[in-house]
Write a protein that holds these residues in place. Structure first.
Motif, PDB file in Angstrom:
ATOM      1  N   ASN A 184      -8.087   9.254  -2.939  1.00  0.00           N
ATOM      2  CA  ASN A 184      -7.034   9.732  -1.773  1.00  0.00           C
ATOM      3  C   ASN A 184      -6.024   8.397  -1.674  1.00  0.00           C
ATOM      4  OD1 ASN A 184      -8.136  12.307  -1.317  1.00  0.00           O
ATOM      5  ND2 ASN A 184      -9.746  11.039  -0.104  1.00  0.00           N
ATOM      6  N   ARG A 185      -4.798   8.366  -2.190  1.00  0.00           N
ATOM      7  CA  ARG A 185      -4.127   7.250  -2.127  1.00  0.00           C
ATOM      8  C   ARG A 185      -3.528   7.040  -0.808  1.00  0.00           C
ATOM      9  NH1 ARG A 185       0.317   7.217  -6.595  1.00  0.00           N
ATOM     10  NH2 ARG A 185       0.388   5.252  -5.798  1.00  0.00           N
ATOM     11  N   SER A 186      -3.647   5.952  -0.185  1.00  0.00           N
ATOM     12  CA  SER A 186      -3.324   5.574   1.011  1.00  0.00           C
ATOM     13  C   SER A 186      -1.913   5.309   1.010  1.00  0.00           C
ATOM     14  CB  SER A 186      -3.818   4.195   1.836  1.00  0.00           C
ATOM     15  OG  SER A 186      -5.357   4.720   1.835  1.00  0.00           O
ATOM     16  N   HIS A 187      -1.214   5.719   2.072  1.00  0.00           N
ATOM     17  CA  HIS A 187       0.323   5.597   2.105  1.00  0.00           C
ATOM     18  C   HIS A 187       0.603   4.427   3.073  1.00  0.00           C
ATOM     19  CE1 HIS A 187       4.444   7.604   2.966  1.00  0.00           C
ATOM     20  NE2 HIS A 187       4.654   6.456   2.114  1.00  0.00           N
ATOM     21  N   VAL A 188       1.383   3.546   2.579  1.00  0.00           N
ATOM     22  CA  VAL A 188       1.807   1.990   3.154  1.00  0.00           C
ATOM     23  C   VAL A 188       3.287   2.025   3.410  1.00  0.00           C
ATOM     24  CG1 VAL A 188       1.855  -0.283   3.216  1.00  0.00           C
ATOM     25  CG2 VAL A 188      -0.186   0.876   2.231  1.00  0.00           C
ATOM     26  N   LEU A 189       3.688   1.601   4.852  1.00  0.00           N
ATOM     27  CA  LEU A 189       5.095   1.521   4.948  1.00  0.00           C
ATOM     28  C   LEU A 189       5.249  -0.172   5.061  1.00  0.00           C
ATOM     29  CD1 LEU A 189       7.923   2.179   6.154  1.00  0.00           C
ATOM     30  CD2 LEU A 189       7.057   2.245   8.415  1.00  0.00           C
ATOM     31  N   SER A 221      14.162  -8.781  -2.364  1.00  0.00           N
ATOM     32  CA  SER A 221      13.118  -9.302  -3.244  1.00  0.00           C
ATOM     33  C   SER A 221      11.805  -9.254  -2.879  1.00  0.00           C
ATOM     34  CB  SER A 221      13.735 -10.761  -3.656  1.00  0.00           C
ATOM     35  OG  SER A 221      13.647 -11.634  -2.400  1.00  0.00           O
ATOM     36  N   VAL A 222      11.481  -9.531  -1.679  1.00  0.00           N
ATOM     37  CA  VAL A 222       9.986  -9.294  -1.057  1.00  0.00           C
ATOM     38  C   VAL A 222       9.520  -8.023  -1.013  1.00  0.00           C
ATOM     39  CG1 VAL A 222       8.764  -9.760   1.119  1.00  0.00           C
ATOM     40  CG2 VAL A 222      10.245 -11.372   0.349  1.00  0.00           C
ATOM     41  N   ARG A 223      10.530  -6.972  -0.702  1.00  0.00           N
ATOM     42  CA  ARG A 223      10.078  -5.532  -0.801  1.00  0.00           C
ATOM     43  C   ARG A 223       9.676  -5.027  -2.229  1.00  0.00           C
ATOM     44  NH1 ARG A 223      14.721  -4.898   2.481  1.00  0.00           N
ATOM     45  NH2 ARG A 223      15.594  -3.690   0.900  1.00  0.00           N
ATOM     46  N   ARG A 224      10.595  -5.630  -3.008  1.00  0.00           N
ATOM     47  CA  ARG A 224      10.306  -5.203  -4.654  1.00  0.00           C
ATOM     48  C   ARG A 224       8.956  -5.727  -4.892  1.00  0.00           C
ATOM     49  NH1 ARG A 224      16.131  -5.959  -7.134  1.00  0.00           N
ATOM     50  NH2 ARG A 224      17.139  -3.955  -6.596  1.00  0.00           N
ATOM     51  N   LEU A 225       8.789  -7.168  -4.844  1.00  0.00           N
ATOM     52  CA  LEU A 225       7.719  -7.791  -5.318  1.00  0.00           C
ATOM     53  C   LEU A 225       6.366  -7.287  -4.601  1.00  0.00           C
ATOM     54  CD1 LEU A 225       6.053 -10.205  -6.598  1.00  0.00           C
ATOM     55  CD2 LEU A 225       6.793 -11.643  -4.737  1.00  0.00           C
ATOM     56  N   LEU A 265       1.427  -3.373  -4.100  1.00  0.00           N
ATOM     57  CA  LEU A 265       0.529  -2.657  -3.551  1.00  0.00           C
ATOM     58  C   LEU A 265       0.481  -1.102  -4.591  1.00  0.00           C
ATOM     59  CD1 LEU A 265       2.473  -2.393  -0.116  1.00  0.00           C
ATOM     60  CD2 LEU A 265       0.347  -3.335  -0.610  1.00  0.00           C
ATOM     61  N   GLU A 266       1.593  -1.132  -5.394  1.00  0.00           N
ATOM     62  CA  GLU A 266       1.259   0.050  -6.255  1.00  0.00           C
ATOM     63  C   GLU A 266       0.284  -0.192  -7.319  1.00  0.00           C
ATOM     64  OE1 GLU A 266       5.503   0.351  -7.653  1.00  0.00           O
ATOM     65  OE2 GLU A 266       6.220   1.540  -5.934  1.00  0.00           O
ATOM     66  N   ARG A 267       0.268  -1.553  -7.920  1.00  0.00           N
ATOM     67  CA  ARG A 267      -1.060  -1.758  -8.637  1.00  0.00           C
ATOM     68  C   ARG A 267      -2.386  -1.729  -8.057  1.00  0.00           C
ATOM     69  NH1 ARG A 267       2.906  -6.162 -10.327  1.00  0.00           N
ATOM     70  NH2 ARG A 267       1.830  -7.182  -8.950  1.00  0.00           N
ATOM     71  N   GLY A 268      -2.235  -1.739  -6.931  1.00  0.00           N
ATOM     72  CA  GLY A 268      -3.422  -1.540  -6.082  1.00  0.00           C
ATOM     73  C   GLY A 268      -3.859  -0.010  -5.633  1.00  0.00           C
ATOM     74  N   GLY A 269      -2.883   1.017  -6.318  1.00  0.00           N
ATOM     75  CA  GLY A 269      -3.316   2.215  -5.949  1.00  0.00           C
ATOM     76  C   GLY A 269      -2.793   2.752  -4.595  1.00  0.00           C
ATOM     77  N   ASN A 323      14.090  -1.610   5.909  1.00  0.00           N
ATOM     78  CA  ASN A 323      14.868  -2.834   5.984  1.00  0.00           C
ATOM     79  C   ASN A 323      14.564  -3.697   7.061  1.00  0.00           C
ATOM     80  OD1 ASN A 323      16.136  -2.371   3.647  1.00  0.00           O
ATOM     81  ND2 ASN A 323      17.687  -0.955   4.710  1.00  0.00           N
ATOM     82  N   ASP A 324      14.341  -3.021   8.315  1.00  0.00           N
ATOM     83  CA  ASP A 324      14.077  -3.837   9.519  1.00  0.00           C
ATOM     84  C   ASP A 324      13.167  -3.112  10.479  1.00  0.00           C
ATOM     85  OD1 ASP A 324      15.884  -1.884  10.801  1.00  0.00           O
ATOM     86  OD2 ASP A 324      17.449  -2.995  10.223  1.00  0.00           O
ATOM     87  N   GLY A 325      12.778  -3.508  11.748  1.00  0.00           N
ATOM     88  CA  GLY A 325      11.952  -2.732  12.488  1.00  0.00           C
ATOM     89  C   GLY A 325      12.431  -1.762  13.106  1.00  0.00           C
ATOM     90  N   GLN A 326      13.649  -1.463  13.325  1.00  0.00           N
ATOM     91  CA  GLN A 326      14.269  -0.226  13.911  1.00  0.00           C
ATOM     92  C   GLN A 326      14.278   0.830  12.889  1.00  0.00           C
ATOM     93  OE1 GLN A 326      15.835   0.321  17.146  1.00  0.00           O
ATOM     94  NE2 GLN A 326      15.438   2.516  16.377  1.00  0.00           N
ATOM     95  N   GLU A 327      14.432   0.599  11.452  1.00  0.00           N
ATOM     96  CA  GLU A 327      14.530   1.639  10.699  1.00  0.00           C
ATOM     97  C   GLU A 327      12.933   1.967  10.416  1.00  0.00           C
ATOM     98  OE1 GLU A 327      15.407   2.431   5.871  1.00  0.00           O
ATOM     99  OE2 GLU A 327      16.037   0.306   6.946  1.00  0.00           O
TER     100      GLU A 327
END
Length: 744
Positions: A619-624, A631-635, A640-644, A651-655
C-alpha cells in the motif's frame, strides 16, 4: 645524526676537547632519536649528555677513565645507529655496562668505586659461568620483518581452515561408520535366519519326534547318514557357509575401520592442539610493548606543554604489532580532540576553579582477550546541546529523533563524518573528520569505542579491541534458516527460559540476569520471523556499555575460524564485527555485542516486523511535498519515490491547503517554513485547525535549525523537524516510523 657522532669523535681526538660542542652533539642525538622513535638510542645519548653536563658543571673531571668511557660510548652510538638501519650486531651487554658507568660517573662517583661495584655483581648476573656449574643456555635473537610474521599468521589461518575441513571429513566418516554398523547388524540377522532355515533345519522342528527316531540296523549307509544329519555339501550348503564366512570378514573390517577412525580422531585432536599452540606462539612473537606507539604522542604533547600535561600508564602492555601500527592515528586524533575540544580555554578553566594547564591520561590494559586503551581529559565534558544542534543543522538526525535520544547516543554523534562543534577551523581541528577516522579504524579492527562524559569533569574515550585479529573461536547459532556467530570471548553464558520469565519493555522485552534486567535483541524479528514459541534461547553477551541478551533459535558448535575484515559496504552495519567462512563453505556474519546493544536502544529504527514492511510495500503512501524551490521539490520527490511513496507537490502553503481542502487523500505532508503567500507555520496551523485534517502527519523541512524555530513548530503540532539538506536514509526512516505509528 652521523655528523653529530663525527663531531663527538673529533672532539675526543683533540688535545683540549670542547665540552660545549660535545654536550650539544649528544643533546641533538638524543632529541633526534626520540623524534624518529629510537628510544634506546635516545636513552643512551641522554646518559652521555648527563655525564658531559656533570663535567661542564665541575661535578666530574675529564680524566683518563672518563675520556675512555666517552670514547667507548661514542663508538657504541655508531653501532646502535647501524643496528637501527638493519645490521645485526650484538651490542646489548656493552650497552648495559656503559650505560651504568655513564650514570654513575654523572653522579660524581669515582672510577675505583665503579670498578669495585662491578666486582661485587651477584654471580647469577655475571656473563661468565662459574667453573663446575652448568652454563645457562645462551639466548640469541634474530630480526624478522613484521610482514613475514603477518604472512605466517595468514598461513596459520589457512591451516585452521584446513583442520576444520578435516574435522568435518571425520564427522562424515563417523556417519559412514554408523551406517556400516547398522548394515552389519542387518547382515548378521539375515545370516542367522539363513542358518536356522537351511543349515540346521532340525533346530526349527525339534518337536518332530518321528524324525528323531534311532536309525534301523541294516539300513542303507547313506540313508543312515541322512538320518544322523550328516552334512551333504550341496550348492546351498556351500553358499550358506560362504555367507557365514563373509559375515565374519565383514565384522573384522568394521572393527578395523572403527579402530582407524579412532586413531584419526586422536590425531586430529593433537593437530588442533598443535595449531592452537602455534597460533599463540606466533602471536606472542609479533607482540611489542605499547610504548613503541607513545613516542609520536609524547613529541606532539611536548610541542604543547604550555597547555597540558600528558600521562601514560600500562605502556609495558604487549600487543600485536599489526594492531599497534593501526592505533597510532586514532590515538593522535583522540589526543587532538582532548586538547582542542575537551580541556577548554585556559581562562575558562581558571574561572571554573581548575588549573590553567590541563591533564590528559592515556591508560592501556589487557582485559581477557581484549585490549582497552582509554584517553581521558579533565576538561569541561561534551556539550550535548551543541552536538544536537550541529546534528540537526547538518541533516544527520531529525529533531524528533534527537529529542528521544539519551545522552550516550547523543555523544556518539560526534563519530559521524562532518560533525564538529568548533566554530572556527584550524590546522588541527574543526573539519569533523578526526572522530570519524577513529570510529572507522576501531570498527575495522573489530572493536568498539565507548564515550563517557561528565559535565565539568571531563570526557573519556575507551577503545576495546580484540587482541587476536585473524583467528578466533566462534559459537554458531541458528536464526530461522540463517546461521550467525558470536565471538566466544564475548559470551557470558547461554540460557534457555520460558516466555513468562521475560518482562515487557519499551518496544520489546527484558531478561533478568545476575540481579538486573538486560535489554533483549530479538534476532528473529530482525530477520522477519513472526511465529513465536514458548521457549526462548539467549546468548548473554558482554559489551563495554553492559551485558545484553540476544535471542536465537538454537545453538550450534564452537568453531575455530579465520576472520575476514569488513569491507566498505558491510562496514556500515554497526552490528557486525567481521565475517568468516564455515568449514562447509557457508558465509557467517560475526555479530558485535556493542552494535547489538545500540540496536536495543533504537528498536523503532531496526526491529520492525516483516508484515508491517510488506504492508507498506503493498500500500503506497501518498505524500504532499510543499516547497517554493523547484530544485528541492525535484530532488526530494526522487528520494521519496525511491522509497516507495507516491508524491504530489505544491509551490507554497496556500496551494497545499487548497489541495487538502479539495479532498485529496494524503497520508503525510512535508513542508518548508519560508514560502510566499502562506508560510509553513501558517499551513501547519490551518491543517491542525480543520477537523478533517487535524490528525494528518506533517513534518517540517527547512534551513532554519534554531531552537526557537523548532519549538514553535512542535507547539503548533509538527510531527518532526528536518534541516536542509536532508539525508535520504534519515528522511525515509523517519517517515516510515511516523506512518507506522499512525497505523499501529
Amino acid at each position: 645524526m652521523q655528523e653529530h657522532v663525527d663531531a663527538l669523535n673529533e672532539q675526543l681526538d683533540a688535545e683540549q676537547p670542547d665540552i660545549a660542542v660535545m654536550f650539544r652533539a649528544s643533546h641533538t642525538i638524543k632529541g633526534s632519536s626520540y623524534m624518529v622513535g629510537l628510544q634506546p638510542l635516545g636513552d643512551f645519548a641522554h646518559r652521555m649528555e648527563d655525564l658531559l653536563g656533570a663535567v661542564r658543571d665541575g661535578a666530574q673531571v675529564l680524566d683518563g677513565p672518563v675520556l675512555e668511557t666517552l670514547e667507548r660510548s661514542t663508538e657504541l652510538l655508531g653501532q646502535m645507529m647501524a643496528v637501527a638501519s638493519g645490521q645485526d650486531l650484538a651490542i646489548t651487554p656493552a650497552a648495559n655496562l656503559l650505560s651504568t658507568r655513564l650514570r654513575l660517573l654523572a653522579q660524581g662517583r669515582s672510577w675505583q668505586s665503579i670498578l669495585d661495584a662491578e666486582q661485587v655483581i651477584p654471580v647469577e648476573r655475571r656473563s661468565v659461568p662459574i667453573a663446575g656449574a652448568a652454563a645457562a643456555p645462551e639466548r640469541t635473537t634474530v630480526r624478522v620483518d613484521t610482514r613475514q610474521l603477518d604472512e605466517l599468521m595468514e598461513q596459520i589461518g589457512g591451516l585452521v581452515v584446513a583442520r576444520a575441513r578435516v574435522a568435518q571429513a571425520i564427522e562424515r566418516l563417523e556417519g559412514l561408520q554408523s551406517a556400516l554398523d547398522a548394515s552389519q547388524e542387518r547382515f548378521q540377522r539375515t545370516v542367522r535366519d539363513f542358518e536356522e532355515r537351511y543349515l540346521n533345519p532340525d533346530m526349527v522342528s525339534l518337536g518332530n519326534e518321528a524324525e528323531a527316531q534311532t536309525p534301523v540296523a541294516g539300513a542303507d549307509l547313506e540313508q543312515q547318514f541322512d538320518e544322523l544329519e550328516f552334512d551333504t555339501y550341496n550348492d546351498l550348503n556351500i553358499l550358506a557357509r560362504s555367507i557365514t564366512e563373509l559375515s565374519a570378514d565383514f565384522s573384522e573390517v568394521r572393527s578395523r575401520f572403527a579402530g582407524a577412525l579412532g586413531e584419526l580422531q586422536e590425531e586430529n585432536e593433537e593437530l588442533a592442539k598443535l595449531t592452537r599452540r602455534l597460533r599463540q606462539e606466533v602471536s606472542r612473537t609479533s607482540r611489542v610493548p605499547f610504548s613503541q606507539a607513545t613516542t609520536r604522542l609524547r613529541r606532539w604533547a611536548r610541542e604543547r606543554r604550555d597547555r597540558f600535561d600528558l600521562h601514560f600508564s600500562g605502556e609495558e602492555t604487549e600487543i600485536e604489532n599489526a594492531i599497534l601500527q593501526r592505533l597510532g592515528e586514532p590515538l593522535l586524533h583522540l589526543l587532538t580532540n582532548a586538547v582542542n575540544h575537551g580541556l577548554g580555554d585556559m581562562e575558562a578553566r581558571v574561572a571554573s576553579g581548575k588549573p590553567a594547564r590541563g591533564n590528559v591520561w592515556i591508560r592501556v590494559n589487557e582485559v581477557g582477550s581484549f585490549l582497552e586503551v582509554s584517553v581521558q581529559d579533565d576538561g569541561r565534558g561534551l556539550n550535548m546541546e551543541a552536538i544536537r544542534t550541529k546534528a540537526l543543522e547538518r541533516g544527520l538526525r531529525s529533531a524528533q529523533e534527537l529529542d528521544q535520544m539519551p545522552d550516550q547516543d547523543i555523544a556518539r554523534l560526534i563519530l559521524l563524518p562532518g560533525l564538529t562543534t568548533m566554530r572556527e577551523v584550524n590546522a588541527e581541528a574543526g573539519r569533523g573528520v578526526g572522530m570519524d577516522v577513529v570510529a572507522t579504524i576501531v570498527r575495522q579492527l573489530g572493536g568498539d569505542l565507548l564515550i563517557r562524559s561528565e559535565p565539568g569533569q571531563g570526557t573519556t574515550f575507551t577503545l576495546r579491541i580484540p587482541t587476536t585479529q585473524r583467528i578466533a573461536d566462534l559459537l554458531l547459532a541458528r536464526v530461522g534458516t540463517n546461521t550467525v556467530s558470536f565471538a566466544v570471548n564475548s559470551i557470558r553464558t547461554l540460557r534457555e527460559v520460558n516466555f513468562e520469565e521475560l518482562r515487557p519493555a519499551e518496544g520489546g522485552y527484558e531478561l533478568f540476569f545476575e540481579g538486573r534486567w538486560l535489554p533483549v535483541v530479538d534476532l528473529r524479528r530482525i530477520w522477519g520471523i513472526e511465529e513465536e514459541s514458548q521457549t526462548w534461547r539467549f546468548a548473554i553477551l558482554a559489551a563495554l556499555t553492559g551485558d545484553i541478551a540476544v535471542r536465537v533459535d538454537e545453538f550450534g558448535t564452537i568453531e575455530e575460524v579465520a576472520i575476514s575484515p569488513l569491507g566498505t559496504l558491510l562496514g556500515q552495519l554497526e552490528y557486525l564485527s567481521g565475517t568468516t567462512i564455515s568449514p562447509s563453505g557457508e558465509p557467517l556474519p560475526i555479530l558485535d555485542p556493542a552494535g547489538l546493544s545500540r540496536l536495543a536502544r533504537r528498536r523503532e529504527a531496526w526491529l520492525q516486523g516483516a508484515s508491517r514492511r510488506q504492508e507498506r510495500l503493498s500500500n503506497r503512501s501518498h505524500v504532499l511535498l510543499v516547497d517554493d524551490s523547484l530544485s528541492v521539490r525535484r530532488l526530494v520527490s526522487r528520494m521519496l519515490e525511491r522509497g516507495g511513496y507516491e508524491v504530489s507537490t505544491a509551490n507554497d502553503g496556500q496551494e497545499a491547503l487548497d489541495m487538502i481542502q479539495l479532498g485529496n487523500d494524503y497520508d503525510l505532508v512535508i513542508s518548508d517554513l519560508e514560502m510566499p503567500r502562506m508560510n509553513g507555520y501558517e499551513l501547519l496551523s490551518a491543517i491542525r485547525g480543520r477537523p478533517a485534517s487535524a490528525s494528518l502527519p506533517l513534518v517540517v523541512m527547512t534551513t532554519r535549525a534554531g531552537e526557537k524555530h523548532q519549538r514553535l513548530a512542535f507547539q503548533l503540532g509538527a510531527n518532526d523537524y528536518f534541516s536542509k539538506p536532508v539525508d535520504e536514509a534519515l528522511l525515509l526512516r523517519r517517515l516510515n516510523s511516523i506512518l507506522a505509528s499512525e497505523t499501529a
